[in-house]
Design a protein around this motif. Structure first.
Motif, short mmCIF file in Angstrom:
data_model
loop_
_atom_site.label_atom_id
_atom_site.label_comp_id
_atom_site.label_asym_id
_atom_site.label_seq_id
_atom_site.Cartn_x
_atom_site.Cartn_y
_atom_site.Cartn_z
N GLU A 265 0.82 -1.20 0.00
CA GLU A 265 0.00 0.00 0.00
C GLU A 265 0.86 1.26 0.00
O GLU A 265 0.57 2.23 -0.69
CB GLU A 265 -0.93 -0.05 1.21
N LEU A 266 1.94 1.23 0.79
CA LEU A 266 2.87 2.36 0.80
C LEU A 266 3.56 2.52 -0.55
O LEU A 266 3.79 3.63 -1.03
CB LEU A 266 3.91 2.16 1.90
N LEU B 52 -3.70 6.00 2.14
CA LEU B 52 -3.31 4.78 2.83
C LEU B 52 -4.44 4.12 3.64
O LEU B 52 -4.63 2.91 3.52
CB LEU B 52 -2.11 5.06 3.74
#
Length: 415
Positions: free
Chosen positions: A351-352, A365
């Motif tokens: 996700e980052l 996020l």
């Protein structure tokens, strides 16, 4: 039994409880709930700062500790082609599914979010995607992929340094253990942090937010079950024809129940190792493919990665189309599949990475993290049970023969 269930699903239950509590507060208080936003921001900032050294130590130590004396080269080479191939198939078919059942048709881009997305030229994007011009820039969450590449190079250098690199290898191992413990401590704040952020989103965006998540869950679970039944059968057919399909599903019941019951690919390894010989996989292949697959092979995570990208694109008013966008999405899923199994809450690395590569702000996020929590049971099922059918295909491509005396069929009470 209840104790085992709580142990395996406790973290998910607490996260969902925090999200539900935040949703209720957001609906009740409306825009006034923005007073809780700093709580969510603090949690995100802690996560952002901790994940950078975590990724470096996890990848560099893993590569630095490879046993150079063992060279099952051909098995590993075929295995990696199968792993990457199935991950890309899962990701691309998910993109096609989202094109057919688009999430964005049901919602309007979130106010003010689209303006925050950074847009750069293709050449600059490629340069920034792979490298940084200064060492200190590797420590930024905006440089996740350059950090991963740097960690791979450092791990390779340690591996090639032999005995002289042993002190640094021990440093990497120690750092990896410390950072894993740190991320576990931070994630204990997840129910509060995500709950506060979700309360803010619900309070400011209202019911529209639930439409995004509901449609994304329908896409994930609908396609995920299709992939589990149909695509795994196709893979088994490639490995052994109709007989391969029968062998796979006949012996996949226990691994499937173990995966759902434990919500862990690692915990499913013993069941997969026991089932693999009965599926016609020789021991020298299953003993490599199954354990490594638990870490490196994540079809379920590949699907969820694309769904997360689609949800964030929806919330920021962008469309999941275009060759460059799709290729980046496929690349992210491969990296996530390889990286996430080696660290706790490893999906958050993906996700980052998505936030970094596509130039989204930190607000992107929490929605992706929430999607990851909601899809975890089915994702684990696909991740874990995909390892044995991958081992079947490796066996077929290597033209290997099954063990002459495979593990006998389990004895049932009726027999």
């Amino acid at each position: 039994m209840n104790g085992t269930f709580l142990k395996n699903y406790g973290d998910i239950i607490w996260l969902l409880a925090g999200i539900i509590a935040g949703s209720v507060l957001g609906l009740v208080l409306g825009p006034n709930i923005s007073v809780l936003k700093p709580v969510g921001d603090i949690f995100l900032n802690l996560l952002f700062t901790a994940v950078i050294p975590l990724v470096f130590f996890a990848i560099a130590s893993a590569i630095g500790n490879v046993d150079r004396s063992q060279r099952p080269g051909r098995v590993i080479a075929v295995m990696m082609m199968v792993f990457v191939g199935t991950v890309l198939v899962a990701a691309f078919l998910t993109i096609v599914t989202i094109w057919i059942f688009p999430i964005h048709q049901q919602v309007v881009a979130l106010p003010g979010f689209a303006e925050k997305v950074q847009r750069v030229s293709a050449g600059d994007q490629l340069t920034e995607l792979l490298t940084t011009s200064e060492f200190f820039q590797l420590l930024s969450r905006k440089s996740m992929l350059p950090l991963i590449i740097f960690a791979v190079l450092v791990g390779t250098a340690v591996l090639q340094s032999g005995d002289s690199g042993e002190p640094f290898r021990r440093f990497l191992n120690s750092g990896n253990e410390v950072m894993k413990r740190l991320i576990i401590l931070i994630m204990k704040l997840g129910p509060v942090g995500l709950g506060a952020y979700f309360a803010y989103q619900v309070g400011t965006l209202g019911p529209q937010l639930f439409g995004i998540y509901a449609r994304s869950m329908a896409v994930y679970y609908g396609f995920g079950l299709f992939y589990f039944i149909v695509l795994f059968s196709v893979y088994a057919f490639i490995a052994g024809g109709v007989n391969g399909i029968k062998k796979y599903w006949k012996n996949n019941v226990v691994p499937s129940l173990t995966a759902v019951g434990t919500c862990s690919s690692i915990a499913t390894i013993p069941a997969n190792l026991e089932a693999a010989p009965r599926m016609g996989v020789p021991g020298y292949i299953s003993n490599i493919v199954v354990p490594l697959g638990a870490t490196l092979h994540k079809d379920g995570s590949s699907i969820s990665s694309i769904v997360k990208i689609a949800v964030v694109f929806t919330m920021f008013g962008r469309s999941l189309t275009g060759v460059d966008t799709v290729l980046l999405a496929l690349g992210i899923t491969v990296i996530v599949s390889i990286v996430e199994g080696g660290v706790p809450n490893g999906a958050y690395i993906g996700e980052l990475l998505m936030v970094s590569v596509y130039g989204f702000p930190p607000e992107a996020l929490p929605p992706a993290m929430i999607i990851g929590t909601l899809v975890d049971p089915l994702a684990t099922l696909l991740n874990a049970t995909g390892d044995t059918v991958a081992a079947m295909m490796v066996t077929r491509f290597m033209k290997a023969r099954p063990d002459p005396h495979p593990v006998p069929e389990p004895v049932t009470a009726a027999s």
